[in-house]
Scaffold this active site. Structure first.
Site, short mmCIF file in Angstrom:
data_model
loop_
_atom_site.label_atom_id
_atom_site.label_comp_id
_atom_site.label_asym_id
_atom_site.label_seq_id
_atom_site.Cartn_x
_atom_site.Cartn_y
_atom_site.Cartn_z
N GLU B 135 0.81 -1.22 0.00
CA GLU B 135 0.00 0.00 0.00
C GLU B 135 0.84 1.26 0.00
O GLU B 135 0.55 2.21 -0.71
CB GLU B 135 -0.96 0.01 1.19
N HIS B 205 -12.33 -4.57 8.23
CA HIS B 205 -13.02 -4.53 6.94
C HIS B 205 -14.27 -3.64 6.99
O HIS B 205 -15.09 -3.69 6.09
CB HIS B 205 -13.44 -5.93 6.48
C1 LIG Z 1 -2.40 -4.09 4.26
C2 LIG Z 1 -3.33 -5.06 3.61
N1 LIG Z 1 -3.52 -5.00 2.27
C3 LIG Z 1 -4.38 -5.84 1.66
C4 LIG Z 1 -5.06 -6.76 2.39
C5 LIG Z 1 -6.04 -7.69 1.67
N2 LIG Z 1 -5.44 -9.02 1.57
C6 LIG Z 1 -5.66 -9.92 2.55
S1 LIG Z 1 -4.80 -11.31 2.29
C7 LIG Z 1 -4.13 -10.79 0.85
C8 LIG Z 1 -3.21 -11.69 0.08
C9 LIG Z 1 -2.03 -12.13 0.89
O1 LIG Z 1 -1.34 -13.14 0.26
P1 LIG Z 1 -0.16 -13.96 0.95
O2 LIG Z 1 0.70 -13.04 1.74
O3 LIG Z 1 0.49 -14.75 -0.11
O4 LIG Z 1 -0.87 -14.91 2.01
P2 LIG Z 1 -1.87 -16.14 1.75
O5 LIG Z 1 -3.25 -15.57 1.71
O6 LIG Z 1 -1.48 -16.80 0.50
O7 LIG Z 1 -1.72 -17.02 2.95
C10 LIG Z 1 -4.61 -9.50 0.58
C11 LIG Z 1 -4.27 -8.73 -0.63
C12 LIG Z 1 -4.85 -6.79 3.78
N3 LIG Z 1 -5.50 -7.66 4.58
N4 LIG Z 1 -3.98 -5.94 4.37
#
Ligand SMILES: Cc1ncc(C[n+]2csc(CCOP(=O)(O)OP(=O)(O)O)c2C)c(N)n1
Ligand SMILES: [Mg+2]
Lengths: 397, 413
Positions: B135, B205
């Site tokens: 972000e 959220h």
């Molecule tokens: C600061 C922030 N940005 C975006 C999100 C939305 N978001 C939640 S999980 C995710 C993907 C994360 O992927 P990864 O780190 O590979 O973990 P996985 O879900 O595969 O375990 C996103 C974009 C968030 N929760 N927090």
């Protein structure tokens, strides 16, 4: 636009021809000693179970015992059952909000727990339910939290991403935010001269957050006993690792910090990698990166079917060829540690344990109105009152 | 006081949720005056072509980019919800402006709320691209891109995740023009993010962070209430020569449906809009609570049986002026002042918590400007001063009953 045209996403990165890639099968370990008795015995992992950056790969020989392997089997099966129960409860609309399941990634949580002690500390992101149970929580406490009930591990006030135990610092919803916390936790361990490690976990997607690199730098600067664990399940939501990361070899992203990549689908390799990194950081060598290559079977969260950005065949192939539970089952049967019937009995017990916990959690009441006002400030140091909706509802401490 | 009795009623409903588990809505029979309006049936949504083509303040932007008012003849409208309208606005912006690009987490696949659905196919992956999860990086990258004069349309996946980008937005984007003595600006930067509650989003959220940006002069903050508003205000934001944070109330993405003009048009920033006219009380809000206000006003006029005794007959004919603030920074102080001078009463409604919320700033300024005209203290109906609690979200956000209660109390003062 010419300048931006060059931003075209890169083609998926492949290992150059001739370079060996990591083995992620769940069942390539071989028995090297007699395992018919209850004494510990040694097995040898597949030679491609690990890769290393600025350090040596861990030895492929791992000491295990029959009880331990059977315990791992049962725990992985129980964790999967718990996640499946959460899935069902969500579909019944009993769990609301955001909920992320770790089905397919059981070898990481259960294998990590097998390699660490109660002195060690773990912190991770929202895909956290198994860790919370393994680090001293209960299935009832996790399911109760998801259901938002008083018996939940945060008294039903947080929900899926918000579960903690004395040695497990949560469950975090802001992607990447937990990683610098891990450096702080590890600093405290070092400061107290504890011979203990912190496992700060994050995903392949999270690995690109700036604060992850900031944490790396602090940890190396001060040689903190921190293992930075990247759970690379190949996707961050709908974005594949290749599309999010200029370097998808997450274990090499620590600059001066060495790293190990390990097969995250073989629980024996996971345990070995955890022990190896624990030894590393507790012997004063500073932090180390540890990447587990794993896979999530379901969608990112409950609203994601998980099939729009990857093929059904891919998921099916992972499930049928690299499943961590089936892999361990094969070892157990081949090495004569238990029969298929014994394992079926374990499966049944796992299901029964989860079913019972779900029923207990469902019977627990919702949080009380007064609980809304607790835990905002430390008890006894609150402001005299907090505002409710109306003057009548102002809460006085 | 009438209000305290109504407030007790809402407490009782809180008690109900603990005891009758999943049922949040009370199940009383339909009131004598028919069902209260909801988002789906709101009279503020323009459901005919004619209504959608005659919108106050709307300016058509024609092929040569000239701005025209009041030339609705021959123009078409299409039924859209908010996410479709947001997508439509971005499609228009990219069609007309070769430098415009859209980026953010997962936007190339349509985004979590489908606002960018099909845009990558339409405009190419070099113009609609996924960023890593970063972000602060997204905001900073957008600042750099915009400082080159390019149109940068960034998405932060949820308003809750704007905090990692806070520094870039407050210290870089907002101050860029000032600190370069006007040489550089990042006016072509627009950051979109879904905001406000969904009913069960909980801590990360369902927040409404607009208040955190109130002190960031140089920045604009816009929150639309409907599809038609979303398209016009988003195009206005993208083309406004200042960086804009455009917050889209996520519960409205699907639930608010309206006829939306197909052509390019803008709605003005910095201008509030009157949804009803009246001289007895000014009711000011933005985003999702607009619809709760509508329900509250309906209940004021024809209270359901169960609460009728708390709404004095004399008040039922009160004429309330409902205003949608639309731009939160800089807010339309003149319009609000003019209204409150006539009505002598102001109730402000927002989802964010009260302390540090936008309502505090508005209340202070209005009481200063209208002090001698006020017949009642400025009243705020807001979220509680707690984190957004998942299990209590329905009660955290201001609902129609609380708004009605505040209106009755302020009228009776
Ligand atoms: C600061 C922030 N940005 C975006 C999100 C939305 N978001 C939640 S999980 C995710 C993907 C994360 O992927 P990864 O780190 O590979 O973990 P996985 O879900 O595969 O375990 C996103 C974009 C968030 N929760 N927090
Ligand atoms: Mg991932």
């Amino acid at each position: 636009m010419a300048s931006l045209a060059r931003l075209r996403p890169r083609l998926p990165r492949r290992f150059p021809i001739g370079v060996r890639s990591l083995q992620t099968s769940a069942d390539t370990t071989i028995l090297t000693e007699d395992a018919s008795h209850s004494k510990p015995f040694t097995v040898t992992l597949h030679e491609d179970s690990f890769r290393a950056y600025k350090t040596d790969v861990p030895s492929l020989d791992v000491e295990v015992s029959k009880d331990e392997l059977l315990g791992m089997y049962k725990t992985m099966q129980t964790m999967r059952r718990m996640e499946m129960a959460a899935d069902t409860l969500y579909k019944q609309k009993l769990i609301r909000g955001f909920c992320h399941l770790a089905i397919g990634q059981e070898a990481v949580s259960v294998g990590l727990e097998a390699g660490i002690t109660s002195e060690d500390r773990v912190i991770t992101a929202y895909r956290c339910h198994p860790f919370a149970v393994l680090r001293g929580g209960t299935i009832k406490g996790v399911i109760g939290e998801l259901l938002g009930r008083q018996c939940g591990m945060s008294n039903g006030k947080g929900g899926s991403m918000h579960i903690f135990t004395k040695s497990f610092f949560g469950g975090n919803g802001i992607v990447g935010a937990q990683v610098p916390l891990g450096a702080g936790i590890a600093f405290a361990q070092k400061y107290m001269n504890q011979s203990a490690a912190t496992y700060a976990m994050y995903g392949d997607g999270a690995s690109n957050q700036g604060q992850v690199f900031e944490a790396f730098n602090m940890a190396k600067l001060w040689d903190l006993p921190c293992v930075f664990v990247c759970e690379n399940n190949k996707y961050g939501m709908g974005t594949s690792a290749e599309r999010s990361s200029s370097n998808t070899e997450y274990f090499t992203r620590g600059d001066k910090i060495p790293g190990i990549q390990a097969n995250g689908m073989d629980i024996i390799a996971v345990k070995k990698a955890v022990q190896h990194t624990r030894d590393w950081v507790t012997s004063g060598k500073g932090p180390i990166l540890l990447e587990f290559v794993t896979y999530r079977y379901g969608g990112h969260s409950m609203s994601d079917p998980g099939t729009t950005y990857r093929t059904r065949e891919e998921i099916q192939r992972m499930r049928s060829t690299q499943d961590p539970i089936r892999g361990l089952q094969r070892y157990i049967e081949e090495w004569g540690l238990a029969s298929e019937e014994d394992l079926k009995k374990f499966d049944k017990e796992a299901k029964a344990e989860v079913d019972a916990a779900v029923e207990e959690a469902k019977a627990s009441p919702f949080p009380l109105e007064k609980d809304l006002w607790s835990d905002i400030y430390y008890k006894g140091t609150e402001p005299p009152s907090m505002r409710g909706r109306e003057s009548e509802e102002v809460h006085y401490y | 006081m009438y209000s305290s009795r109504l407030a007790r009623l809402s407490s009782r409903r809180l008690w109900l949720v603990n005891h009758s588990a999943r049922r949040f809505q009370s199940t009383e029979p339909p009131p004598a005056g028919g069902h209260s309006p909801s988002i789906a049936t709101s009279s503020y949504l323009r459901t005919t072509r004619d209504a959608a083509l005659h919108v106050p303040g709307l300016r058509w932007v024609d092929a040569d980019n000239s701005r025209l008012e009041d030339v609705a003849a021959g123009r078409e409208t299409r039924k859209m919800n908010v996410y479709q309208a947001v997508r439509d606005a971005m499609s228009v912006a990219m069609t007309k402006d070769d430098t415009a690009v859209v980026f953010g987490e997962d936007v190339a696949f349509g985004g979590v709320f489908r606002c960018t659905m099909g845009l990558a196919e339409e405009f190419g992956r070099e113009r609609v691209f996924n960023t890593p999860l970063t972000e602060q990086g997204i905001a900073g990258f957008g600042v750099g891109l915009a400082s080159m004069g390019h149109t940068a349309i960034a998405e932060i996946q949820f308003a809750d995740y704007i905090f990692p980008a806070f520094d870039q937005i407050v210290n870089e984007a907002a101050k860029h023009r000032f600190r370069s003595g006007g040489e550089f600006g990042v006016g072509t930067l627009t950051i979109r993010c879904p905001t406000m509650s969904v009913g069960h989003g909980g801590l990360y959220h369902s927040q409404s962070p607009e208040g955190f940006f109130m002190g960031a002069s140089g920045l604009k903050i816009v929150i639309p209430r409907s599809p038609l508003q979303a398209k016009g205000l988003l195009l206005g934001s993208i083309r406004d020569p200042n960086p804009v944070i455009f917050m889209e109330p996520k519960i409205l993405y699907r639930s608010a449906v309206e006829q939306v003009p197909v052509d390019d048009y803008e709605l003005p920033l910095g201008k509030a809009e009157h949804l009803t006219r009246g001289n007895d009380l000014t009711l000011l809000t933005w985003g999702t609570p607009i619809y709760h206000c509508e329900t509250a006003l309906h209940m004021l006029e024809t209270p359901p049986e169960s609460i009728a005794k708390h709404v004095p007959t004399s008040m039922r004919s009160a004429k309330v002026e409902l205003i949608d603030l639309r731009t939160i920074l800089p807010w339309d102080v003149d319009a609000i002042e003019e209204s409150v001078r006539r009505t002598g009463r102001l109730v402000i409604v927002h989802e964010a918590g009260r302390t540090g919320g936008v309502g505090g700033e508005i209340a202070a300024e209005i009481q200063k400007r209208c002090f001698l005209k006020l017949n009642a203290p400025v009243k705020r109906v807001t979220g509680w001063d707690t984190p957004v609690p998942m299990q209590y979200e329905k009660f955290y956000i201001p609902d129609a009953l609380r708004i009605l209660d505040a209106v009755v109390e302020t009228l009776a003062y």
